[in-house]
Design a protein around this motif. Structure first.
Motif, PDB file in Angstrom:
ATOM      1  N   ASN A   7       1.483  24.307  32.036  1.00 33.71           N
ATOM      2  CA  ASN A   7       1.857  22.911  31.778  1.00 33.71           C
ATOM      3  C   ASN A   7       2.040  22.665  30.287  1.00 33.71           C
ATOM      4  O   ASN A   7       2.967  21.956  29.873  1.00 33.71           O
ATOM      5  N   GLN A   8       1.182  23.251  29.471  1.00 41.10           N
ATOM      6  CA  GLN A   8       1.325  23.106  28.027  1.00 41.10           C
ATOM      7  C   GLN A   8       2.572  23.829  27.526  1.00 41.10           C
ATOM      8  O   GLN A   8       3.288  23.319  26.659  1.00 41.10           O
ATOM      9  N   LEU A   9       2.844  24.995  28.085  1.00 41.15           N
ATOM     10  CA  LEU A   9       4.035  25.738  27.672  1.00 41.15           C
ATOM     11  C   LEU A   9       5.318  24.995  28.033  1.00 41.15           C
ATOM     12  O   LEU A   9       6.307  25.076  27.300  1.00 41.15           O
ATOM     13  N   ARG A  13       9.119  23.710  22.786  1.00 43.05           N
ATOM     14  CA  ARG A  13      10.585  23.672  22.618  1.00 43.05           C
ATOM     15  C   ARG A  13      11.250  24.968  23.062  1.00 43.05           C
ATOM     16  O   ARG A  13      12.444  24.993  23.363  1.00 43.05           O
ATOM     17  N   HIS A  14      10.511  26.059  23.121  1.00 49.29           N
ATOM     18  CA  HIS A  14      11.068  27.343  23.553  1.00 49.29           C
ATOM     19  C   HIS A  14      10.811  27.612  25.035  1.00 49.29           C
ATOM     20  O   HIS A  14      10.947  28.754  25.493  1.00 49.29           O
ATOM     21  N   ILE A  18      10.790  31.121  27.287  1.00 53.26           N
ATOM     22  CA  ILE A  18       9.504  31.572  27.818  1.00 53.26           C
ATOM     23  C   ILE A  18       9.599  31.723  29.327  1.00 53.26           C
ATOM     24  O   ILE A  18       9.139  32.725  29.901  1.00 53.26           O
ATOM     25  N   GLN A  19      10.189  30.749  29.983  1.00 54.39           N
ATOM     26  CA  GLN A  19      10.337  30.782  31.439  1.00 54.39           C
ATOM     27  C   GLN A  19      11.180  31.986  31.874  1.00 54.39           C
ATOM     28  O   GLN A  19      10.837  32.674  32.835  1.00 54.39           O
ATOM     29  N   THR A  20      12.253  32.245  31.149  1.00 53.69           N
ATOM     30  CA  THR A  20      13.092  33.401  31.456  1.00 53.69           C
ATOM     31  C   THR A  20      12.310  34.701  31.314  1.00 53.69           C
ATOM     32  O   THR A  20      12.389  35.589  32.177  1.00 53.69           O
TER      33      THR A  20
END
Length: 72
Positions: A7-9, A13-14, A18-20
């Protein structure tokens, strides 16, 4: 704890990158055989590892009280 961290991630902005990266890692791990030999792991002597009480003390010192509660 992991969901709180995600949730914090998501607010970072990146997050798209990060998800990828997380998705790519998950897909790679899903496609490959387990890197851990669980039968061998079960045979490893773990008597020299920290006791539950020692882990709880470390968790309390680090301020991870929830982790200390889960150990006991």
């Amino acid at each position: 704890m992991a969901s709180r961290m995600l949730n914090q991630l998501r607010e970072h902005r990146h997050w798209p990158s990060i998800q990828t990266a997380l998705t790519n890692i998950a897909e790679h791990l899903d496609a490959q055989p387990a890197p851990i030999n669980y039968q061998r792991r079960r045979r490893i002597d773990s008597t020299h590892l920290l006791t539950d009480d020692e882990w709880a003390d470390i968790a309390r010192q680090l301020g991870t009280v929830a982790a200390a509660r889960q150990i006991h």
